[in-house]
Motif scaffolding. Structure first.
Motif, PDB file in Angstrom:
ATOM      1  N   LEU A 177       0.839  -1.197   0.000  1.00  0.00           N
ATOM      2  CA  LEU A 177       0.000   0.000   0.000  1.00  0.00           C
ATOM      3  C   LEU A 177       0.877   1.252   0.000  1.00  0.00           C
ATOM      4  O   LEU A 177       0.629   2.207  -0.746  1.00  0.00           O
ATOM      5  N   LEU A 178       1.919   1.234   0.822  1.00  0.00           N
ATOM      6  CA  LEU A 178       2.841   2.367   0.852  1.00  0.00           C
ATOM      7  C   LEU A 178       3.594   2.484  -0.470  1.00  0.00           C
ATOM      8  O   LEU A 178       3.826   3.601  -0.962  1.00  0.00           O
ATOM      9  N   ASP A 179       3.954   1.342  -1.058  1.00  0.00           N
ATOM     10  CA  ASP A 179       4.626   1.376  -2.365  1.00  0.00           C
ATOM     11  C   ASP A 179       3.744   2.073  -3.409  1.00  0.00           C
ATOM     12  O   ASP A 179       4.226   2.890  -4.197  1.00  0.00           O
ATOM     13  N   ALA A 180       2.453   1.744  -3.406  1.00  0.00           N
ATOM     14  CA  ALA A 180       1.532   2.365  -4.366  1.00  0.00           C
ATOM     15  C   ALA A 180       1.429   3.862  -4.120  1.00  0.00           C
ATOM     16  O   ALA A 180       1.429   4.661  -5.070  1.00  0.00           O
ATOM     17  N   LEU A 181       1.357   4.264  -2.862  1.00  0.00           N
ATOM     18  CA  LEU A 181       1.269   5.691  -2.531  1.00  0.00           C
ATOM     19  C   LEU A 181       2.540   6.433  -2.931  1.00  0.00           C
ATOM     20  O   LEU A 181       2.482   7.563  -3.450  1.00  0.00           O
ATOM     21  N   ARG A 182       3.689   5.809  -2.731  1.00  0.00           N
ATOM     22  CA  ARG A 182       4.945   6.448  -3.136  1.00  0.00           C
ATOM     23  C   ARG A 182       5.043   6.558  -4.649  1.00  0.00           C
ATOM     24  O   ARG A 182       5.534   7.557  -5.181  1.00  0.00           O
ATOM     25  N   ASP A 183       4.576   5.512  -5.353  1.00  0.00           N
ATOM     26  CA  ASP A 183       4.543   5.587  -6.819  1.00  0.00           C
ATOM     27  C   ASP A 183       3.648   6.740  -7.264  1.00  0.00           C
ATOM     28  O   ASP A 183       3.986   7.492  -8.189  1.00  0.00           O
ATOM     29  N   ALA A 184       2.501   6.872  -6.603  1.00  0.00           N
ATOM     30  CA  ALA A 184       1.570   7.943  -6.956  1.00  0.00           C
ATOM     31  C   ALA A 184       2.188   9.311  -6.691  1.00  0.00           C
ATOM     32  O   ALA A 184       2.018  10.255  -7.480  1.00  0.00           O
ATOM     33  N   ARG A 185       2.918   9.417  -5.602  1.00  0.00           N
ATOM     34  CA  ARG A 185       3.536  10.697  -5.267  1.00  0.00           C
ATOM     35  C   ARG A 185       4.596  11.087  -6.290  1.00  0.00           C
ATOM     36  O   ARG A 185       4.846  12.282  -6.529  1.00  0.00           O
ATOM     37  N   GLY A 186       5.220  10.087  -6.904  1.00  0.00           N
ATOM     38  CA  GLY A 186       6.248  10.364  -7.903  1.00  0.00           C
ATOM     39  C   GLY A 186       5.680  10.758  -9.257  1.00  0.00           C
ATOM     40  O   GLY A 186       6.429  11.159 -10.155  1.00  0.00           O
ATOM     41  N   MET A 187       4.363  10.630  -9.416  1.00  0.00           N
ATOM     42  CA  MET A 187       3.734  11.008 -10.673  1.00  0.00           C
ATOM     43  C   MET A 187       3.361  12.489 -10.652  1.00  0.00           C
ATOM     44  O   MET A 187       3.199  13.082  -9.582  1.00  0.00           O
ATOM     45  N   THR A 188       3.244  13.074 -11.833  1.00  0.00           N
ATOM     46  CA  THR A 188       2.991  14.510 -11.908  1.00  0.00           C
ATOM     47  C   THR A 188       1.884  14.813 -12.920  1.00  0.00           C
ATOM     48  O   THR A 188       1.649  14.046 -13.861  1.00  0.00           O
TER      49      THR A 188
END
Length: 441
Positions: A177-188
């Motif tokens: 879940l944290l991995d998905a959130l971090r991936d999302a944060r890296g998107m722009t």
């Protein structure tokens, strides 16, 4: 007494009959889209399961008038309608926080809370099978899911404070879940715009190709008129930046998900919150579908509550999802209800392909149980609508408390039985499809 199982030929006829009811009109209008949808469904039993909520609810028809843990309240709560282990992911809420939770509310409706839990549990059996987990391991996963759901519902029903049941955010989530959130944060937003648009004559416009379809003048006019109607459905909090509603471009779209084959869809490019080109917004307008579960819920008060399927989808999502997408709204086009929402740069789905460690699988499943309970608890007398005028979490908590021991076993038994049914159905479906037995294809 056990119910006799149909032969493969009999089951094939059942599947075709359900498909005709659920997909018949759309398939006739766009057979090419359904060939793509069905090829994706042919890839695996889980893909087949994802695309056949209609068959799932037809099989649950016998529970329409009751079942364990269901009464006049718990049989009439807001449910997701297509809850499986891949319908979870990230979104940015109206407050600007990245949240991991349930997503994709196209099938949401009012019905028995156990239907969501059964659909998720059977999906765990299918995922477990693809990962070569034994039946005992699958049983344990379903029990973990049931226990986490039970624990969270009880906490919410007994007045747990927000810090005791926090949402899954960058500060609170762990593992995948944290991995998905971090991936999302890296998107722009710029990355999304760069993939869909280009700068022409000093202004941003949609790029050609990639599934974009240029519209004729008449269609463009109808879509813009529908957009004007959509603006009237947005909450006051979303209408604070008038410049954000200037339309720059409109295109038709092809190739939206397994569940949306044959449904017309359009993308609209809007001015962002400033003159800068990097913060423009893309929203989509999509014909909403009839939810599969609605064919098996006979409550007229539920059916009459909604203006059309677009209205139903939006009201459902706002009920089930705290701080939903501020661009979420509805409209009508050619007499059909439409769902309107942002094409979010921050949407990342839970990816099960790399979740293979047994402890990580178990922890993820427990988190899905907590997320499911939080979703069910959100949509009740405190969520701003009148359709479910009671505390969902208290009603569900009381129903489960009447038979604590049987709750997990109900889901375990169903997961194994329906997981096996879906695997067999997948093979029957593939044979029907490859041998030209599906009418219209």
């Amino acid at each position: 007494m056990s119910v006799p199982q149909p032969t493969a030929a009999e089951r094939g006829e059942q599947i075709l009959a359900v498909f005709d009811t659920a997909f018949g009109e759309l398939l006739a209008a766009d057979p090419a889209a359904f060939r793509v949808k069905f090829r994706k469904m042919a890839a695996s039993a889980f893909a087949f399961y994802r695309g056949t909520a209609c068959l799932f609810y037809a099989d649950l028809e016998r529970e329409r008038h009751g079942g364990p843990y269901l009464d006049e309240r718990t049989g009439r709560v807001w449910i997701h309608g297509d809850l499986h282990a891949e319908n979870f992911g990230t979104y940015m809420d109206a407050t600007g926080r990245l949240i991991f939770n349930v997503n994709d509310f196209d099938e949401a409706y009012v019905g028995p809370f156990t239907w969501d839990l059964k659909r998720l549990s059977a999906s765990l059996a299918l995922i477990g099978y693809t990962k070569a987990l034994g039946d005992e391991q699958i049983t344990e996963l379903v029990r973990i899911y049931a226990a986490a759901y039970r624990e969270r519902i009880h906490a919410l029903a007994t007045g747990a404070k927000d810090d005791e049941v926090p949402p899954f955010t960058l500060d609170t989530a762990e593992g995948p879940l944290l991995d998905a959130l971090r991936d999302a944060r890296g998107m722009t937003r710029f990355g999304l715009l760069d993939s869909m648009t280009e700068i022409r004559d000093f202004e941003r416009r949609f790029s050609s190709g990639g599934g974009a379809i240029e519209l004729d003048a008449a269609t463009r006019y109808k879509v813009l008129a529908a957009f004007d109607g959509y603006l009237e459905t947005l909450p006051e909090s979303s209408l604070t930046r008038p410049d954000s509603y200037r339309v720059k471009d409109v295109v038709g779209r092809r190739g939206v998900g397994i569940g949306s084959a044959g449904l017309p869809s359009y993308n609209i490019l809007l001015e962002g919150n400033s003159d800068a080109l990097e913060n423009d917004v893309v929203i989509y307008l999509k014909q909403a579908q009839t939810p599969a579960v609605s064919r098996h819920v006979t409550d007229a008060a539920v059916r009459e509550y909604f203006q059309h399927e677009g209205h139903r989808t939006v009201i459902s999502q706002r009920a089930l999802q705290a701080h939903a997408d501020p661009w979420l709204g509805w409209t009508e086009l050619d007499g059909s209800g439409q769902l309107v929402a942002e094409v979010s740069p921050y949407a990342v789905d839970l990816d099960w392909s790399d979740i293979d460690d047994s402890e990580e699988i178990a922890a993820t499943v427990a988190d899905l149980g907590r997320a499911t309970a939080t979703m069910h608890a959100a949509a009740d007398d405190s969520s701003g609508h009148s359709l479910v005028p009671f505390s969902t979490e208290r009603a569900i908590d009381a129903a489960i408390a009447a038979d604590e021991e049987g709750f997990a076993e109900l889901l375990v038994d169903f997961a194994h039985r329906y997981g096996a049914r879906a695997r067999a159905d997948h093979q029957i479906f593939v044979d029907l499809f490859r041998n030209g037995r599906i009418p219209g294809l």
